[in-house]
Design an enzyme around this catalytic site. Sequence first.
Site, short mmCIF file in Angstrom:
data_model
loop_
_atom_site.label_atom_id
_atom_site.label_comp_id
_atom_site.label_asym_id
_atom_site.label_seq_id
_atom_site.Cartn_x
_atom_site.Cartn_y
_atom_site.Cartn_z
N ASP A 1 -6.63 10.34 -6.04
CA ASP A 1 -6.74 11.04 -4.64
C ASP A 1 -5.91 9.40 -3.94
O ASP A 1 -5.65 9.33 -3.18
CB ASP A 1 -7.80 11.38 -4.37
CG ASP A 1 -8.72 10.76 -3.65
OD1 ASP A 1 -9.09 10.06 -4.78
OD2 ASP A 1 -8.98 11.31 -3.27
N HIS B 1 -18.57 2.48 -2.57
CA HIS B 1 -18.81 3.82 -3.21
C HIS B 1 -19.07 3.30 -4.71
O HIS B 1 -19.96 3.13 -5.26
CB HIS B 1 -17.33 3.90 -3.23
CG HIS B 1 -16.74 4.71 -3.72
ND1 HIS B 1 -16.88 5.69 -3.66
CD2 HIS B 1 -15.34 5.41 -4.15
CE1 HIS B 1 -16.67 7.36 -3.29
NE2 HIS B 1 -15.36 6.63 -4.30
N HIS C 1 -9.49 5.29 -8.16
CA HIS C 1 -9.73 6.89 -7.87
C HIS C 1 -7.76 8.19 -7.58
O HIS C 1 -7.20 7.02 -6.55
CB HIS C 1 -10.33 7.18 -6.91
CG HIS C 1 -12.11 7.45 -7.08
ND1 HIS C 1 -13.07 7.25 -6.42
CD2 HIS C 1 -12.67 7.14 -8.72
CE1 HIS C 1 -13.72 7.50 -7.56
NE2 HIS C 1 -13.80 7.23 -8.06
#
Length: 306
Positions: free
Chosen positions: A65, A138, A63
């Site tokens: 970030d 996740h 991801h």
Amino acid sequence: MLDVCLLGTSGMMPLPRRALTALMTRFNGSSLLIDCGEGTQITIRAKGWSLHDVDFLCITHVHGDHVGGLPGLLLSMGNSERVQPLTIVGPRGVRKVADSLRIIAPGLPFEIRYRELTEDFETIEGKGYTIEAFRLRHTVPCYGYSQVIERAGRFDVERAKAQDIPLQAWSKLQHGETVSIEDRTFTPDMVLGEKRKGLKVTYCTDTRPISSIAEHARGADIFICEGMYGEASDAEKAKEKKHMTFTEAAELAKEADVGELWLTHFSPSLIRPKDYVDSARAIFPETYVGKDRKTAVLTYEDEETP
């Protein structure tokens, strides 16, 4: 001695006073970086640490970030005249993502090596330490990491003398090596006592709480774990987004019997994480709210911090 610095504590997006979540450690001249959101190299420089000795970059998942800062980091490393290889560790597909981001960072003066993770648990040998990677839960493939520094037993001089072990073999035996001199072979168990407690730091973010996290964090001196949400009312949101609340992280810390819990990866809407830490401390008293560049120096049990 292991230096530990939580570079940033923000999840999803950086804020004016909160950089994206990343961790950096230093041990025996080798640095380990976990995650690399945008601006990570700036936070490292703000801390006063060097990019030059980063041997491993471990990515939890791809991801933005957690990996978006890679081009800037690599360019900064290249501009610092780095020449030694960098190993990037991460879930399957991390190489494709990293190579795509490197379009704006071509021609680096150092080699990049990749280790893509596919198993539930894998180990990577570092420079005097072991990196343990374990699968999380996740929305995309994601891994947590532990940095483990083993410590051999104390060298017994009297046992070495009693067995007539040559002095030139002592140093290698003390470091766990087997030594052969002429027609004799000497092994570490001949002169070393029981293993002593080493050092361990576990980093875990972007996941639901699962039992394997406590298993792999067990006995860690510092357990750095996501606390995306502080309010109990956000529990359903945490389940939906595959994140954790403060109290869920504290339950894992308690089960793992860690030394300290540092909460991190706060939602941008969580303006004052300290307002919610008491609920976690009621479960695990040694819970601390992470802040950018929060630092600790870990030493062995029988040594004192300078």
